[in-house]
Design a protein around this motif. Structure first.
Motif, PDB file in Angstrom:
ATOM      1  N   ALA A 258       1.298   4.071  -2.880  1.00  0.00           N
ATOM      2  CA  ALA A 258       0.939   5.531  -2.736  1.00  0.00           C
ATOM      3  C   ALA A 258       2.212   6.461  -3.097  1.00  0.00           C
ATOM      4  O   ALA A 258       2.214   7.497  -3.644  1.00  0.00           O
TER       5      ALA A 258
ATOM      6  N   THR B  21       0.789  -1.073  -0.065  1.00  0.00           N
ATOM      7  CA  THR B  21      -0.083   0.129   0.012  1.00  0.00           C
ATOM      8  C   THR B  21       0.764   1.299  -0.016  1.00  0.00           C
ATOM      9  O   THR B  21       0.759   2.154  -0.783  1.00  0.00           O
TER      10      THR B  21
ATOM     11  N   ASP C 240      -3.098   2.397   5.995  1.00  0.00           N
ATOM     12  CA  ASP C 240      -3.980   2.900   4.884  1.00  0.00           C
ATOM     13  C   ASP C 240      -4.402   4.307   4.952  1.00  0.00           C
ATOM     14  O   ASP C 240      -4.378   4.978   3.834  1.00  0.00           O
ATOM     15  N   ARG C 241      -4.498   4.896   6.073  1.00  0.00           N
ATOM     16  CA  ARG C 241      -4.667   6.357   6.169  1.00  0.00           C
ATOM     17  C   ARG C 241      -3.477   7.131   5.911  1.00  0.00           C
ATOM     18  O   ARG C 241      -3.426   8.159   5.282  1.00  0.00           O
TER      19      ARG C 241
ATOM     20  N   MET D  93      -1.013  10.156  -1.034  1.00  0.00           N
ATOM     21  CA  MET D  93      -1.987  10.241  -2.344  1.00  0.00           C
ATOM     22  C   MET D  93      -2.658  12.008  -2.375  1.00  0.00           C
ATOM     23  O   MET D  93      -2.537  11.999  -3.609  1.00  0.00           O
ATOM     24  N   SER D  94      -3.036  12.276  -1.372  1.00  0.00           N
ATOM     25  CA  SER D  94      -3.667  13.483  -1.282  1.00  0.00           C
ATOM     26  C   SER D  94      -2.743  14.749  -1.699  1.00  0.00           C
ATOM     27  O   SER D  94      -2.953  15.898  -2.123  1.00  0.00           O
TER      28      SER D  94
ATOM     29  N   GLU E 197      -3.353   7.148   2.055  1.00  0.00           N
ATOM     30  CA  GLU E 197      -4.573   8.446   1.563  1.00  0.00           C
ATOM     31  C   GLU E 197      -3.871   9.675   1.660  1.00  0.00           C
ATOM     32  O   GLU E 197      -3.791  10.485   0.797  1.00  0.00           O
TER      33      GLU E 197
END
Length: 122
Positions: A78, A74, A112-113, A119-120, A116
């Motif tokens: 990312a 993951t 996973d956070r 990715m942002s 995120e």
């Protein structure tokens, strides 16, 4: 044979094989120390030695405390990094992004956070 002058002797071949086994054992021991928390991920990333330099990113992240195999994939996705990329081939910006991600995981943020958030920021 025309290229016999380039053949290695059995002794040289055996020495190379023994050295390869020794290096793989050293790399495995380093990953175990990383997994056990005896050495920090930043120390491994900044190690200029040949043992740490050839560790692949997937194996490195998988052995970082709090990450695991799924989290490693993951994070790599990312970060936009290949699983087969080695520590030696990382640039300073890539190392900094990995360190930031691992610090967030160590602080208790789920992988996973963290992915995120990465990715942002792209």
């Amino acid at each position: 044979m025309p290229n016999e002058s380039f053949r290695y002797s059995k002794q040289i071949s055996d020495q190379g094989r023994e050295r390869s086994v020794e290096v793989r054992r050293e790399r495995a021991a380093l990953k175990e120390r990383l997994k056990a928390g005896e050495i920090g991920p930043v120390d491994v990333l900044n190690d200029e030695g040949s043992v740490a330099a050839k560790i692949r990113m997937f194996a490195f992240l998988k052995n970082c405390p709090g990450v695991g195999a799924v989290g490693a994939r993951t994070l790599l996705r990312a970060l936009g990094l290949s699983e087969t990329k080695t520590i030696r081939s990382l640039g300073p910006v890539q190392k900094a992004r990995i360190v930031t991600a691992l610090e967030m995981v160590r602080a208790g943020v789920r992988v996973d956070r963290v992915a995120e958030i990465i990715m942002s920021e792209r």
